[in-house]
Design a protein around this motif. Structure first.
Motif, PDB file in Angstrom:
ATOM      1  N   ALA A  18     -12.946  10.817  48.398  1.00  0.00           N
ATOM      2  CA  ALA A  18     -13.391  12.027  49.284  1.00  0.00           C
ATOM      3  C   ALA A  18     -13.616  11.001  50.785  1.00  0.00           C
ATOM      4  O   ALA A  18     -13.780  11.195  51.745  1.00  0.00           O
ATOM      5  CB  ALA A  18     -14.033  12.956  49.332  1.00  0.00           C
ATOM      6  N   LEU A  19     -14.542   9.754  50.152  1.00  0.00           N
ATOM      7  CA  LEU A  19     -14.762   8.555  51.329  1.00  0.00           C
ATOM      8  C   LEU A  19     -14.239   7.788  51.109  1.00  0.00           C
ATOM      9  O   LEU A  19     -13.061   6.988  50.582  1.00  0.00           O
ATOM     10  CB  LEU A  19     -16.062   7.802  50.265  1.00  0.00           C
ATOM     11  CG  LEU A  19     -17.106   8.068  50.156  1.00  0.00           C
ATOM     12  CD1 LEU A  19     -18.178   7.810  49.083  1.00  0.00           C
ATOM     13  CD2 LEU A  19     -17.819   9.187  50.975  1.00  0.00           C
ATOM     14  N   ASP A  47     -26.939  10.488  46.848  1.00  0.00           N
ATOM     15  CA  ASP A  47     -25.886  10.449  47.693  1.00  0.00           C
ATOM     16  C   ASP A  47     -24.679  10.976  47.324  1.00  0.00           C
ATOM     17  O   ASP A  47     -23.962  11.931  47.552  1.00  0.00           O
ATOM     18  CB  ASP A  47     -25.407   8.740  47.870  1.00  0.00           C
ATOM     19  CG  ASP A  47     -26.751   8.257  48.199  1.00  0.00           C
ATOM     20  OD1 ASP A  47     -27.586   8.646  49.112  1.00  0.00           O
ATOM     21  OD2 ASP A  47     -26.647   6.913  48.105  1.00  0.00           O
ATOM     22  N   ALA A  48     -23.935  10.750  45.279  1.00  0.00           N
ATOM     23  CA  ALA A  48     -23.518  11.060  44.988  1.00  0.00           C
ATOM     24  C   ALA A  48     -23.272  12.950  44.769  1.00  0.00           C
ATOM     25  O   ALA A  48     -22.415  13.475  45.341  1.00  0.00           O
ATOM     26  CB  ALA A  48     -23.676  10.867  43.635  1.00  0.00           C
ATOM     27  N   LYS A  49     -24.254  13.472  44.810  1.00  0.00           N
ATOM     28  CA  LYS A  49     -25.194  14.941  45.079  1.00  0.00           C
ATOM     29  C   LYS A  49     -24.112  14.837  45.605  1.00  0.00           C
ATOM     30  O   LYS A  49     -24.434  15.669  46.476  1.00  0.00           O
ATOM     31  CB  LYS A  49     -26.186  15.048  44.738  1.00  0.00           C
ATOM     32  CG  LYS A  49     -26.365  14.521  43.301  1.00  0.00           C
ATOM     33  CD  LYS A  49     -28.179  15.253  42.935  1.00  0.00           C
ATOM     34  CE  LYS A  49     -28.138  14.698  41.650  1.00  0.00           C
ATOM     35  NZ  LYS A  49     -29.515  14.770  41.001  1.00  0.00           N
ATOM     36  N   THR A  50     -25.279  14.762  47.442  1.00  0.00           N
ATOM     37  CA  THR A  50     -24.916  15.275  49.306  1.00  0.00           C
ATOM     38  C   THR A  50     -22.947  14.890  49.629  1.00  0.00           C
ATOM     39  O   THR A  50     -22.209  15.864  49.473  1.00  0.00           O
ATOM     40  CB  THR A  50     -25.281  14.158  49.627  1.00  0.00           C
ATOM     41  OG1 THR A  50     -26.488  14.440  49.365  1.00  0.00           O
ATOM     42  CG2 THR A  50     -24.815  15.246  51.151  1.00  0.00           C
ATOM     43  N   ARG A  51     -22.668  13.673  48.605  1.00  0.00           N
ATOM     44  CA  ARG A  51     -21.307  13.536  49.253  1.00  0.00           C
ATOM     45  C   ARG A  51     -20.231  15.085  48.889  1.00  0.00           C
ATOM     46  O   ARG A  51     -19.698  15.392  49.276  1.00  0.00           O
ATOM     47  CB  ARG A  51     -20.213  12.559  48.349  1.00  0.00           C
ATOM     48  CG  ARG A  51     -19.267  11.880  48.290  1.00  0.00           C
ATOM     49  CD  ARG A  51     -18.667  11.171  47.222  1.00  0.00           C
ATOM     50  NE  ARG A  51     -18.296  12.507  46.246  1.00  0.00           N
ATOM     51  CZ  ARG A  51     -18.775  11.912  45.010  1.00  0.00           C
ATOM     52  NH1 ARG A  51     -19.422  10.748  45.251  1.00  0.00           N
ATOM     53  NH2 ARG A  51     -18.617  13.169  43.881  1.00  0.00           N
ATOM     54  N   GLY A  53     -21.492  17.763  47.559  1.00  0.00           N
ATOM     55  CA  GLY A  53     -21.247  19.146  48.638  1.00  0.00           C
ATOM     56  C   GLY A  53     -22.994  19.841  48.207  1.00  0.00           C
ATOM     57  O   GLY A  53     -22.956  21.090  48.081  1.00  0.00           O
ATOM     58  N   ARG A  54     -24.027  18.984  47.175  1.00  0.00           N
ATOM     59  CA  ARG A  54     -25.420  19.284  46.573  1.00  0.00           C
ATOM     60  C   ARG A  54     -26.100  18.625  47.559  1.00  0.00           C
ATOM     61  O   ARG A  54     -25.362  18.408  48.730  1.00  0.00           O
ATOM     62  CB  ARG A  54     -25.247  18.851  45.538  1.00  0.00           C
ATOM     63  CG  ARG A  54     -24.156  20.312  44.575  1.00  0.00           C
ATOM     64  CD  ARG A  54     -24.257  20.383  42.663  1.00  0.00           C
ATOM     65  NE  ARG A  54     -24.435  18.634  42.239  1.00  0.00           N
ATOM     66  CZ  ARG A  54     -23.417  18.284  42.138  1.00  0.00           C
ATOM     67  NH1 ARG A  54     -22.416  17.833  42.275  1.00  0.00           N
ATOM     68  NH2 ARG A  54     -23.039  16.635  41.458  1.00  0.00           N
ATOM     69  N   ILE A  60     -26.002  18.340  56.729  1.00  0.00           N
ATOM     70  CA  ILE A  60     -25.204  17.657  57.716  1.00  0.00           C
ATOM     71  C   ILE A  60     -24.390  18.689  58.676  1.00  0.00           C
ATOM     72  O   ILE A  60     -23.395  20.327  58.166  1.00  0.00           O
ATOM     73  CB  ILE A  60     -23.292  17.192  57.071  1.00  0.00           C
ATOM     74  CG1 ILE A  60     -25.030  16.322  55.601  1.00  0.00           C
ATOM     75  CG2 ILE A  60     -22.886  16.654  57.770  1.00  0.00           C
ATOM     76  CD1 ILE A  60     -23.565  15.737  54.544  1.00  0.00           C
ATOM     77  N   HIS A  61     -24.024  18.759  59.692  1.00  0.00           N
ATOM     78  CA  HIS A  61     -23.609  19.747  60.790  1.00  0.00           C
ATOM     79  C   HIS A  61     -22.621  19.421  61.290  1.00  0.00           C
ATOM     80  O   HIS A  61     -21.901  19.356  62.232  1.00  0.00           O
ATOM     81  CB  HIS A  61     -24.675  20.187  61.644  1.00  0.00           C
ATOM     82  CG  HIS A  61     -26.152  20.830  61.058  1.00  0.00           C
ATOM     83  ND1 HIS A  61     -25.822  21.491  60.188  1.00  0.00           N
ATOM     84  CD2 HIS A  61     -27.561  20.263  61.051  1.00  0.00           C
ATOM     85  CE1 HIS A  61     -27.217  21.799  60.055  1.00  0.00           C
ATOM     86  NE2 HIS A  61     -27.914  21.194  60.491  1.00  0.00           N
ATOM     87  N   SER A  62     -21.662  18.073  61.386  1.00  0.00           N
ATOM     88  CA  SER A  62     -20.995  17.413  62.300  1.00  0.00           C
ATOM     89  C   SER A  62     -20.273  15.995  61.551  1.00  0.00           C
ATOM     90  O   SER A  62     -20.859  15.593  60.362  1.00  0.00           O
ATOM     91  CB  SER A  62     -21.065  16.962  63.382  1.00  0.00           C
ATOM     92  OG  SER A  62     -21.796  15.728  63.314  1.00  0.00           O
ATOM     93  N   PHE A  63     -18.822  16.085  60.979  1.00  0.00           N
ATOM     94  CA  PHE A  63     -18.015  15.596  60.648  1.00  0.00           C
ATOM     95  C   PHE A  63     -17.005  14.526  61.327  1.00  0.00           C
ATOM     96  O   PHE A  63     -16.819  15.186  62.847  1.00  0.00           O
ATOM     97  CB  PHE A  63     -17.362  16.154  59.364  1.00  0.00           C
ATOM     98  CG  PHE A  63     -18.059  16.885  58.291  1.00  0.00           C
ATOM     99  CD1 PHE A  63     -18.714  16.764  56.801  1.00  0.00           C
ATOM    100  CD2 PHE A  63     -18.601  18.310  58.589  1.00  0.00           C
ATOM    101  CE1 PHE A  63     -19.255  16.173  56.467  1.00  0.00           C
ATOM    102  CE2 PHE A  63     -19.591  18.995  57.735  1.00  0.00           C
ATOM    103  CZ  PHE A  63     -19.521  18.353  56.225  1.00  0.00           C
ATOM    104  N   PRO A  64     -16.922  13.247  60.839  1.00  0.00           N
ATOM    105  CA  PRO A  64     -17.545  12.866  59.636  1.00  0.00           C
ATOM    106  C   PRO A  64     -18.802  11.846  59.515  1.00  0.00           C
ATOM    107  O   PRO A  64     -19.143  12.036  60.564  1.00  0.00           O
ATOM    108  CB  PRO A  64     -16.170  11.202  59.307  1.00  0.00           C
ATOM    109  CG  PRO A  64     -15.876  10.877  61.634  1.00  0.00           C
ATOM    110  CD  PRO A  64     -15.277  12.579  61.540  1.00  0.00           C
ATOM    111  N   THR A  65     -19.132  12.169  59.028  1.00  0.00           N
ATOM    112  CA  THR A  65     -20.078  11.274  58.165  1.00  0.00           C
ATOM    113  C   THR A  65     -20.446  10.738  57.665  1.00  0.00           C
ATOM    114  O   THR A  65     -19.520  10.193  56.887  1.00  0.00           O
ATOM    115  CB  THR A  65     -21.655  13.017  58.347  1.00  0.00           C
ATOM    116  OG1 THR A  65     -22.718  12.140  57.981  1.00  0.00           O
ATOM    117  CG2 THR A  65     -21.310  12.798  55.924  1.00  0.00           C
ATOM    118  N   VAL A  66     -21.247   9.348  57.620  1.00  0.00           N
ATOM    119  CA  VAL A  66     -21.649   8.407  56.972  1.00  0.00           C
ATOM    120  C   VAL A  66     -23.167   8.947  56.098  1.00  0.00           C
ATOM    121  O   VAL A  66     -23.907   8.424  56.135  1.00  0.00           O
ATOM    122  CB  VAL A  66     -21.601   7.463  57.772  1.00  0.00           C
ATOM    123  CG1 VAL A  66     -22.052   5.274  57.128  1.00  0.00           C
ATOM    124  CG2 VAL A  66     -20.817   7.243  59.051  1.00  0.00           C
TER     125      VAL A  66
END
Length: 322
Positions: A18-19, A47-51, A53-54, A60-66
């Motif tokens: 997804a990255l 980082d992996a958990k956030t990527r 969806g956890r 995170i309120h807007s995409f794309p995000t870093v």
């Protein structure tokens, strides 16, 4: 300054694939912030958990995000002209993601209280591997557990990013460290200060550990109920400090039912504490271990390596030359 920069972007939750690498706006600097040119960043389990969806994905309120918390690099813009850290100085620190854009990018803006001078004895690769993991370990072992001479401390996942710092900090302050890890990592962990290493692939730790003062739990109940089993090895009144509380929703109730003390822990990007850790790193009292290095183009492979659960120390992403 450039108007855009290259970064690893996340458009939606998903696997490592997804990255993607793309362009995003150069970060603004406001108030007491730095802009730092990122030479290296590291990959942490959060980082992996956030990527996926956890983690902190819900914030995170807007995409794309870093994504990306850790960085080591060079100051591009300082908060003010007389600041002790000026353009050209080498620094490292931790970004409070997702309130700020992350460090998987060529540049990052970061609060001044989260930036310190990079230890001269460390490369940017090594320095980038330290902030989040070392600050987490320090908070759990030193600030909460108050590691001291004669204390018996069990540290789970001792060979991981946080774990290998936790072993060193606990040993530095005199605790008797018992670490769990796979057998091939035992001699390395002993070299970092572990007095005992339990091979979790062959031995149930609760069968050989009794009367521990503290358990540093970096696993929780994500596998084989490691967290719950840890309660049985503590002495009466012993303390369990847990980082991955999401894997153990009944944590507080289970600790109370056992008549023990327990707390979760969340790391803060505290530059003052990182400066203390930097002195230990520079003096050689504490070492950072980098297991694998990936270029930014291979950020997905870096995430996959962390998610494998078999890395020793940290995985680092090289963003630029430096």
């Amino acid at each position: 300054m450039p108007k855009t920069m290259r970064a690893a972007l996340l458009d939606a939750a998903g696997g490592p694939e997804a990255l993607r690498i793309g362009d995003t706006p150069y970060p603004d600097r406001v108030n007491a912030e730095f802009v730092v040119k990122v030479v290296a960043a590291s990959v942490n389990p959060i980082d992996a958990k956030t990527r996926a969806g956890r983690g902190v994905f819900g914030a995170i309120h807007s995409f794309p995000t870093v994504l990306g918390h850790d960085f080591s690099g060079v100051v591009m813009e300082s908060p003010y002209s007389a600041h002790p850290l000026r353009p050209g100085d080498e620094v490292f620190g931790m970004v409070p993601v997702p309130r700020y854009g992350g460090s998987y990018a060529e540049y990052v803006s970061v609060p001044s209280l989260s930036v310190v001078r990079k230890p001269a004895t460390l490369s940017h690769i090594e320095a980038a591997a330290a902030p989040l993991a070392a600050l987490t370990a320090w908070g759990m072992v030193v600030e909460v557990a108050k590691a001291h001479e004669g204390q018996r401390m069990l540290i789970h996942a001792g060979s991981g990013g946080v774990g290998h710092f936790a072993v060193q900090f606990a040993s530095y302050f005199g605790a008797h460290v018992i670490a769990t890890a796979s057998g091939e990592k035992a001699s390395w962990l002993r070299s970092l200060g572990a007095a005992e290493v339990i091979d979790y692939t062959t031995t149930r730790f609760e069968e050989v550990v009794h009367g521990a003062d503290v358990v540093i739990d970096l696993i929780g109940n994500v596998h084989d109920e490691t967290g719950t089993r840890s309660l049985s090895v503590l002495r009466p009144g012993g303390l369990l400090v847990n980082a991955p509380t999401g894997s153990w929703p009944t944590f507080a109730d289970d600790v109370a039912a056992a008549g023990l003390r327990g707390t979760d822990y969340k790391v803060a990007p505290d530059g003052n504490t990182l400066a203390v850790i930097a002195r230990l790193l520079e003096a050689g009292n504490v070492r950072v271990h980098v297991d694998q290095i990936f270029p930014l183009d291979r950020i997905a492979d870096a995430h996959a390596a962390v998610e494998s659960g078999h890395t020793r120390g940290k995985v680092v992403v090289k963003v630029a030359e430096g």
